[in-house]
Design a protein around this motif. Structure first.
Motif, PDB file in Angstrom:
ATOM      1  N   PHE A 285       0.887  -1.278   0.066  1.00  0.00           N
ATOM      2  CA  PHE A 285      -0.162   0.002  -0.464  1.00  0.00           C
ATOM      3  C   PHE A 285       1.226   1.388  -0.095  1.00  0.00           C
ATOM      4  O   PHE A 285       1.665   1.005   0.653  1.00  0.00           O
ATOM      5  CB  PHE A 285      -1.285  -0.095   1.409  1.00  0.00           C
ATOM      6  N   ILE A 286       0.978   1.854  -1.159  1.00  0.00           N
ATOM      7  CA  ILE A 286       0.892   3.412  -1.381  1.00  0.00           C
ATOM      8  C   ILE A 286      -0.237   4.271  -1.507  1.00  0.00           C
ATOM      9  O   ILE A 286      -0.760   4.072  -2.436  1.00  0.00           O
ATOM     10  CB  ILE A 286       2.768   3.995  -2.281  1.00  0.00           C
ATOM     11  N   PRO A 287       0.327   5.550  -0.768  1.00  0.00           N
ATOM     12  CA  PRO A 287      -0.976   6.916  -0.976  1.00  0.00           C
ATOM     13  C   PRO A 287      -1.275   6.956  -2.332  1.00  0.00           C
ATOM     14  O   PRO A 287      -1.632   7.290  -2.792  1.00  0.00           O
ATOM     15  CB  PRO A 287      -0.555   8.031  -0.300  1.00  0.00           C
ATOM     16  N   ARG A 288       0.125   7.251  -3.112  1.00  0.00           N
ATOM     17  CA  ARG A 288       0.429   7.504  -4.790  1.00  0.00           C
ATOM     18  C   ARG A 288       0.054   5.567  -5.210  1.00  0.00           C
ATOM     19  O   ARG A 288       0.372   4.552  -5.181  1.00  0.00           O
ATOM     20  CB  ARG A 288       1.219   8.232  -5.121  1.00  0.00           C
ATOM     21  N   THR A 289       1.210   6.193  -6.837  1.00  0.00           N
ATOM     22  CA  THR A 289       0.714   4.901  -7.641  1.00  0.00           C
ATOM     23  C   THR A 289       1.737   4.813  -7.685  1.00  0.00           C
ATOM     24  O   THR A 289       2.455   3.245  -8.151  1.00  0.00           O
ATOM     25  CB  THR A 289      -0.008   5.383  -8.810  1.00  0.00           C
ATOM     26  N   GLU A 290       2.899   5.431  -7.354  1.00  0.00           N
ATOM     27  CA  GLU A 290       3.879   5.343  -8.210  1.00  0.00           C
ATOM     28  C   GLU A 290       5.669   6.426  -6.800  1.00  0.00           C
ATOM     29  O   GLU A 290       4.609   7.165  -6.606  1.00  0.00           O
ATOM     30  CB  GLU A 290       4.632   5.599  -9.685  1.00  0.00           C
ATOM     31  N   MET A 291       7.013   5.784  -6.849  1.00  0.00           N
ATOM     32  CA  MET A 291       7.274   6.947  -6.590  1.00  0.00           C
ATOM     33  C   MET A 291       7.439   6.791  -4.960  1.00  0.00           C
ATOM     34  O   MET A 291       7.614   8.274  -4.354  1.00  0.00           O
ATOM     35  CB  MET A 291       8.060   7.707  -7.147  1.00  0.00           C
ATOM     36  N   ASP A 292       7.294   5.484  -3.795  1.00  0.00           N
ATOM     37  CA  ASP A 292       6.405   5.631  -2.603  1.00  0.00           C
ATOM     38  C   ASP A 292       7.164   4.926  -1.791  1.00  0.00           C
ATOM     39  O   ASP A 292       7.424   3.582  -2.647  1.00  0.00           O
ATOM     40  CB  ASP A 292       4.864   5.589  -2.365  1.00  0.00           C
ATOM     41  N   ILE A 293       7.484   5.211  -0.805  1.00  0.00           N
ATOM     42  CA  ILE A 293       7.634   3.610   0.729  1.00  0.00           C
ATOM     43  C   ILE A 293       6.232   2.735   0.508  1.00  0.00           C
ATOM     44  O   ILE A 293       5.595   3.590   1.216  1.00  0.00           O
ATOM     45  CB  ILE A 293       8.464   4.238   1.813  1.00  0.00           C
TER      46      ILE A 293
ATOM     47  N   VAL B  75       3.775   1.555   3.136  1.00  0.00           N
ATOM     48  CA  VAL B  75       3.058   1.741   4.563  1.00  0.00           C
ATOM     49  C   VAL B  75       3.243   0.259   5.104  1.00  0.00           C
ATOM     50  O   VAL B  75       3.137  -0.124   5.740  1.00  0.00           O
ATOM     51  CB  VAL B  75       1.994   2.793   4.118  1.00  0.00           C
TER      52      VAL B  75
ATOM     53  N   LYS C  83       5.341   9.689   9.637  1.00  0.00           N
ATOM     54  CA  LYS C  83       4.588  10.160   8.559  1.00  0.00           C
ATOM     55  C   LYS C  83       3.866   9.698   7.853  1.00  0.00           C
ATOM     56  O   LYS C  83       3.369  10.164   6.479  1.00  0.00           O
ATOM     57  CB  LYS C  83       5.856  11.535   8.268  1.00  0.00           C
ATOM     58  N   ARG C  84       4.385   7.773   7.465  1.00  0.00           N
ATOM     59  CA  ARG C  84       3.659   6.962   5.785  1.00  0.00           C
ATOM     60  C   ARG C  84       2.240   6.724   6.751  1.00  0.00           C
ATOM     61  O   ARG C  84       2.060   6.489   5.801  1.00  0.00           O
ATOM     62  CB  ARG C  84       4.769   6.288   5.839  1.00  0.00           C
TER      63      ARG C  84
END
Ligand SMILES: Cc1cc2nc3c(=O)[nH]c(=O)nc-3n(C[C@H](O)[C@H](O)[C@H](O)COP(=O)(O)OP(=O)(O)OC[C@H]3O[C@@H](n4cnc5c(N)ncnc54)[C@H](O)[C@@H]3O)c2cc1C
Lengths: 748, 287
Positions: free
Chosen positions: B182-190, B192, B257-258
């Motif tokens: 699960f990430i809040p965006r679709t790409e380029m995220d760490i 959660v 923060k994530r």
């Protein structure tokens, strides 16, 4: 759609040629801020406070200065004293005085022979701090028992008894709100909150500065306004503005954040101390997020009275906005008039408090203040429309401001296009597209004043009949293309025969930055007048050649022509022909115009957004997005559409995931793009656009600004879509998945 | 900083054993170089493993498993159709790492040894039962991937130890795996939350299963109760519900923060359900 009283048929205006700066930009040849280098140049690094609020007890740079290759260190002691107002604010932000006011506040700067050495030297500068109590959140800062971070800065507007961090207060309105609420069938009052967001421009701040002991200097810098940089640096350093020559680089975005200065005076101060060697200073992304100007955070109460048919009888707002630790930085003065600008308000009252907090000095961000105000007011209008079972576009049509309406902030609107945007949105296929489970649609409108401002433009005719235009506004969104199109139209020559140059401060009179959606608008007008001057001279030269009166010559299709049969029979004399012999017919031909541009055309837009919310994770996907906005006249429609899409994209980020996240210690926790979550390309659908054209009567080509209004409706439009999809209304941004999921679970 | 290019893992291990300051091995460098540039970690000795023979190869082993070199990038894994057919969950975990540019460099072992609790390829490797070969001053040994992480930024590798290869077991018949994050965006995220499920069917029933969670504890965690909830079932709704509850119950996340504790705990259950369904379908032959 165009309601034209102005010229409607054009050869160039409304076409979509390649932008003149395009090839340089796609091939990497364009020079941005960090691309400048000079012989003998030093590199600088900045020492920043790790504390949100701390007294600076001692700065010891001896170890840094002892390093071979370190050439200068500056602290506040190197800057002049006695400044006041915004000049003092700028100086206080450039280098902290006795107290560091936010995490990331610059405390000292060092110049060395390499960037690595400068970084190492910065680490060796020892700063002794006494940590002071801090306050971050706008509501916390407004509490009566909050630590007062900068006592004594409240101005005369602040009512007695206001909390200690309040520095400014505004109040205005008209009609009788009590009577208006009494007349309403439904009265609702809610509180809304938005977090600070950063403009997120791709290019970090960068400059090369050079200044000698005589106070003469030069600067190459990434900025939206070279004259602002000149004036502000001169003020902070106590030098004379005209002795500093500032050349703007190409610019990788600004959105208002580069209309001021942050670290530029440091490069000059270091250079002055290092014997006039040029000094380069480039911010990292973390420095950009910690120490440049985001927008304000806001806490907002709204009350609206509505009749059963959707007619608004009264509205009030009470806002609290935090723009950092510096007075005058919150956009309360813009937020309030924008709040109800879309509506014909018989009874309305506004008030707002500016509150200081231990955060970076806010800067302009695309329609400053308006997106927050729209979030509060447009969300409540939507909530009430739903409660009354009314279509949200119809409610806006019922109350929509139009020509002749007394605006919510006082003056009467002239020709405006809000109603046209609402009608176009209603007629658009997106508004009728079927929705599936967990999907919802939201609508909102938004407003921005647009701005004219100080503008100085020159046009000069080349020997080969081509035309050079000098403007003072850095090209952020395609303004060179738009100005070239208008110039080609005015002279009746080809687009490719025009070159628009963004020039340095030595080449023109003072220009305001590219801000307030003004570049195409104001330069278009000034160019038009300057071109008129050149054209009159061109006609004079032709008249002299033909031996007739200048008045008997007119300019058409790029050539001087005899005006009517009485003037005599002469073949048209082209611009090229006149230019080719201008040296022997009286000398160079040019035109120049200076103006503080009025005649701004207010701009309205309406957005329609469809979202899907995953009920198990709270994650929102934007399915469809429509921007309808009045451009006045779209000079280059592709770049107008780009502005609409860009505004929507930034609004989507602000609504869903972007925010400044602070720890309990008052330190900013998300100082890189990994955690400061602007949308990535795959987060967005193709954003649909409709350009409405209700020409601005105050402009020769009907132009209104188009840069800012596009960010004003997204926050409420998306909140309303999420509400429609989930049945829960989020009144606090960002609507991040944890918040949405918690709200869905609380609903049960 | 000293930059080394040893020709063998033994030489690499010896360099690391002798080094006295901050030491980093360099595979793709997508963590090492980022940390260096950000001023977080400035190694005194940087030991590049990419000059060692065979680090770029991947091959099927005699028993039908896979041997993967320590410098094979995510993009190379994704382009290997046979590997993807065997272990789609492992590969999709690695392919979630970064962008196209990062995919050209980033490696499985780098992802593992960077020690992030949110590392995207690790749950899939653990669920698959992958092992790594650890080469040190006293020779080489095989270690299950799950035993390498030792907390945020930490591994169980000792000074002078380097990973010299990754081994995936033979896929065998009627198996499937999947990884979701699960990430809040679709790409380029760490991530959660991350969750990998690997299972094997006997007819319509789940005969074996392993459920592994990422980003909800200091290290990747195997959740035997979650596996138990679905073993012997056809992944009916009741089994899925129990699976979700067991996954959520195993979480020991932090608020940061994530994501919040409550959010991570909830979403772990959701992802476990969703990943199990995909793994089940894959075991049934879905592409
Ligand atoms: C833009 C960007 C996006 C990213 N997105 C993600 C993401 O979505 N998910 C995710 O999990 N990660 C992500 N990462 C992190 C990173 O890309 C991954 O962790 C990657 O797999 C690291 O592999 P590498 O080969 O580049 O490792 P390196 O940077 O070379 O090394 C990483 C660590 O492993 C150690 N190491 C490397 N090889 C060995 C070995 N053979 N033996 C012992 N120790 C070794 C190194 O010393 C170092 O400590 C992202 C990084 C970037 C820059």
């Amino acid at each position: 759609m165009p309601k034209d009283e102005l010229k409607t048929s054009f050869k160039w205006i409304g076409t979509r040629p390649d932008r003149p700066d395009g090839l340089d930009k796609v091939t990497g040849r364009a020079r941005y801020g960090a691309d400048f280098s000079l012989p003998n140049m030093l590199h600088a690094a900045v020492v920043r406070s790790p504390h949100a609020h701390a007294r600076i007890k001692k700065i010891d740079a001896s170890k840094a200065l002892a390093l071979d290759g370190v050439k200068a260190v500056v602290t506040r002691a190197d800057l002049p004293t006695g400044l006041s107002g915004e000049d003092l604010n700028l100086q206080d932000n450039t280098l902290a005085g006795d107290v560091a006011l936010y995490d990331g506040h610059a405390v000292a700067a060092v110049a060395a022979t390499s960037a690595l050495l400068a970084k190492d030297a910065a680490k060796l500068i020892e700063v002794e701090y006494e940590v002071l109590p801090h306050v971050i959140d706008v509501d916390d800062a407004f509490r009566a028992d909050a630590p007062v971070i900068r006592p004594g800065l409240a101005d005369h507007s602040v009512p007695k008894g206001a909390p200690g961090n309040v520095t400014r207060y505004i109040e205005f309105g008209h009609g009788d709100v009590a009577a208006g609420f009494a007349e309403a069938d439904l009265v609702r009052e809610e509180t809304y909150k938005t977090e600070a967001t950063h403009q997120g421009y791709i290019e970090p701040h960068a400059c090369v500065g050079q200044m000698g002991a005589d106070g003469k200097g030069e600067m190459w810098v990434c900025t939206q306004g070279q004259w602002y940089v000149r004036r502000m640096c001169a003020a902070v350093l106590g030098t004379e503005a005209s002795q500093l020559r500032v050349t703007p680089s190409e610019i990788g975005g600004g959105f208002g954040g580069k209309t001021t200065i942050f670290m530029e005076p440091l490069a000059l101060a270091l250079s002055r101390k290092a014997g006039g060697r040029p000094v380069k200073l480039v911010m990292s992304r973390s420095e950009v997020l910690r120490a440049t100007g985001p927008t304000a955070s806001a806490s907002m109460d709204v009350k609206i009275g509505m009749k059963k048919d959707g007619r608004i009888t009264a509205g009030t707002v009470s806002f609290r906005m935090q723009g950092g630790a510096f007075p005058g930085m919150s956009p309360i003065g813009e937020a309030l008039p924008c709040a109800f600008a879309c509506y014909d308000m018989p009874n309305v009252h506004h008030e707002a408090y500016e509150v200081l907090a231990n955060r970076p000095k806010a800067a302009a961000y695309r329609a400053p203040g308006s997106p927050m105000a729209a979030f509060a007011v447009e969300s409540l209008v939507d909530e009430m429309s739903r409660e009354l079972g009314l279509d949200p576009i119809d409610v806006r049509l019922t109350n929509g401001a139009k020509e002749g309406t007394k605006s919510s902030y006082g003056p009467k609107f002239n020709q405006i296009g809000l109603v046209e945007t609402l009608e176009a949105a209603k007629a658009h296929p997106n508004y009728a597209a079927p929705l599936g489970p967990n999907q919802g649609r939201g609508v909102a409108s938004g407003f921005w004043f647009n701005h004219g401002g100080e503008t100085s433009v020159s046009v000069a005719i080349g020997e080969d009949g081509t035309v050079q235009v000098s403007v003072g506004t850095p090209d952020i969104g395609g303004s060179r293309a738009s100005i070239a199109l208008m110039t080609a139209e005015t002279f009746g020559i080809d687009y490719d025969d025009v070159r628009v140059n963004v020039v340095e401060t030595g080449a023109l009179g003072v220009n305001e930055p590219t801000h307030g959606s003004r570049a195409t608008h104001s330069n278009g007008k000034a160019m038009y007048e300057a071109a008129g001057q050149a054209i009159r001279e061109l006609c004079k030269r032709a008249a002299a050649d033909w031996g007739i009166d200048a008045e008997a010559v007119e300019w058409a299709d790029g050539a001087a022509q005899p005006a009517g049969p009485n003037a005599g029979k002469f073949p048209p004399m082209s611009l090229r022909e006149i230019a080719g012999k201008m040296g022997s017919t009286g000398g160079p031909i040019s035109g120049h115009h200076e103006i503080t541009m009025g005649g701004v055309g207010a701009s309205f837009g309406t957005h329609v957004v469809d979202v899907e919310v995953d009920p198990e994770t709270g994650r929102t996907t934007i399915l469809r997005y429509l921007v309808v906005q009045d451009a006045g006249r779209a000079i280059h429609p592709a770049y107008v559409e780009g502005q609409y899409q860009g505004g929507a994209a930034q609004g989507i980020g602000w609504a869903l995931n972007e925010s400044y996240i602070y720890g309990k210690d008052g330190r900013l926790q998300n100082t890189v793009f990994l955690d400061y979550r602007i949308p990535v390309a795959s987060d967005l659908p193709m954003i649909d656009t409709v350009i409405v054209e209700v020409p601005n009567p105050g402009h020769p080509y009907g132009v209104r600004g188009v840069g800012e209004t596009g960010i004003t409706p997204p926050l409420p439009a998306i909140a309303s879509a999420v509400a429609a999809a989930t049945g829960v209304r989020l009144r606090e941004l960002p609507m991040s998945p944890p918040k949405v999921l918690a709200a869905i679970k609380a609903r049960g | 900083m000293r930059y080394h290019t040893p020709a063998t893992f033994e030489a690499a291990a010896a360099l690391a054993a002798e080094a006295s300051g901050v030491t980093r091995f360099l595979a793709g460098g997508t963590d090492v170089l980022v940390q260096l540039r950000a001023g977080m970690v400035t190694p005194d000795d940087l030991i590049d493993l990419k000059k060692i023979d065979g680090v770029k190869t991947m091959a099927r082993t005699k028993d039908g498993g896979w041997q993967i070199g320590v410098a094979v990038s995510g993009a190379e894994l994704g382009a290997n159709a046979a590997l993807v057919a065997d272990w789609p969950g492992v590969v999709e975990g690695m392919e979630l790492v970064g962008s196209t540019q990062v995919q050209g460099r980033a490696t499985l072992v780098g992802n593992l040894c960077n020690g992030s609790p949110a590392a995207d390829s690790v749950p899939g490797l653990v669920a698959a039962g992958a092992t790594v070969t650890v080469t040190g001053p006293s020779g080489s040994r095989e270690v299950p991937v799950g035993e390498i992480p030792a907390g945020p930024g930490k591994t169980a590798l000792k000074k002078g130890e380097v990973i010299s290869g990754v081994t995936l077991p033979p896929r065998g018949k009627n198996g499937g795996d999947a990884y979701l994050r699960f990430i809040p965006r679709t790409e380029m995220d760490i991530a959660v939350v991350g969750c990998a499920v690997n299972l094997r069917l006997d007819g319509d029933k789940i005969a074996e299963a392993r459920v592994v969670l990422g980003a909800v504890a200091p290290t990747v965690i195997v959740v035997p109760e979650a596996a138990k909830a679905i073993i012997g079932t056809t992944l009916d709704d009741a089994a899925l519900e129990k699976l979700a509850q067991a996954a959520s119950a195993a979480c020991k996340p932090i608020d940061d923060k994530r994501g919040t504790v409550a959010f991570r705990t909830d979403v772990a259950g959701v992802l476990a359900r969703r990943a199990a369904k995909i793994a089940y379908d894959r075991a049934k032959g879905a592409k």
